[in-house]
Design a protein around this motif. Structure first.
Motif, PDB file in Angstrom:
ATOM      1  N   GLN A  34       0.859  -1.124  -0.023  1.00 57.17           N
ATOM      2  CA  GLN A  34       0.004  -0.089  -0.191  1.00 57.17           C
ATOM      3  C   GLN A  34       1.044   1.078  -0.027  1.00 57.17           C
ATOM      4  O   GLN A  34       0.303   2.220  -0.590  1.00 57.17           O
ATOM      5  N   ALA A  35       1.967   1.400   0.746  1.00 55.92           N
ATOM      6  CA  ALA A  35       2.920   2.334   0.709  1.00 55.92           C
ATOM      7  C   ALA A  35       3.599   2.543  -0.625  1.00 55.92           C
ATOM      8  O   ALA A  35       3.943   3.881  -0.985  1.00 55.92           O
TER       9      ALA A  35
ATOM     10  N   LYS B 140      -2.502   7.439  -1.574  1.00 60.36           N
ATOM     11  CA  LYS B 140      -2.956   7.100  -0.224  1.00 60.36           C
ATOM     12  C   LYS B 140      -4.536   6.889  -0.281  1.00 60.36           C
ATOM     13  O   LYS B 140      -5.103   7.728  -0.919  1.00 60.36           O
TER      14      LYS B 140
END
Length: 191
Positions: free
Chosen positions: A30-31, A36
């Motif tokens: 996800q990072a 985001k």
């Protein structure tokens, strides 16, 4: 990830290690995304960093029912692809706030968690989501009514009392009996 049977066969420590590794991998994936995101049951919010001084006219933001495209004009899109699920176009928006493009997508079917924003992007384990506490007043009328009914029925069952459906059936039988006094209801069963 091991199968449920393999997980059951593991010790508590082994299971915890496997789950910790899965959470770490998910967080890293996800990072690495160029955006985001966070979600509730009814919406998805995405933020995309853009260069300082970017203006709205420098951007391409296309929100469609089944797809999303975000980028700077003349450059490769930052986000482009099919959405995990459909969105409500009329309730989905975007804004530019300094160095961030904020996209708000209203889920078409607001009762499920998304595994990802764009099909093919790394997925999250939706079984590990802990929803934020919300107030009944935050819900729309129909959803609020449904939740209140469920809460009432749950309390009634816990006390061994009739649920709202049981009460409706009893009231309907009572009205029918009043309209038809000639019928014998002494052996009538509710069910």
């Amino acid at each position: 990830m091991p199968t449920p049977q393999e997980l059951d066969a593991m010790s508590e420590e082994e299971r915890a290690a496997v789950e910790a590794a899965a959470r770490k991998k998910e967080a890293e994936e996800q990072a690495a995304l160029p955006y985001k995101w966070r979600q509730t049951l009814i919406d998805v919010d995405i933020s995309v960093e853009v260069p300082n001084g970017t203006r709205g006219k420098d951007l391409i933001v296309e929100i469609k029912k089944k797809s999303l495209k975000v980028g700077l004009k003349g450059q490769t899109p930052i986000i482009e692809g099919a959405l995990f699920k459909d969105v409500k176009l009329d309730d989905s928006t975007w804004t530019l706030d300094g160095r961030e493009v904020n996209i708000h997508l209203e889920k078409f079917k607001g009762t499920e968690w998304w595994k990802c924003v764009i099909e093919g992007h790394p997925e999250i384990d939706t079984t590990k989501i802990t929803p934020e506490n919300s107030k009944l007043s935050d819900l729309d009328g129909e959803t609020r009514g449904m939740v209140e009914k469920m809460m009432f029925d749950q309390r009634q069952k816990a006390m061994g009392q009739p649920t709202s459906d049981d009460l409706k059936k009893a009231e309907a039988l009572k009205r029918f009996q009043a309209q038809h006094p000639e019928l014998d209801f002494s052996n009538a069963k509710m069910g």
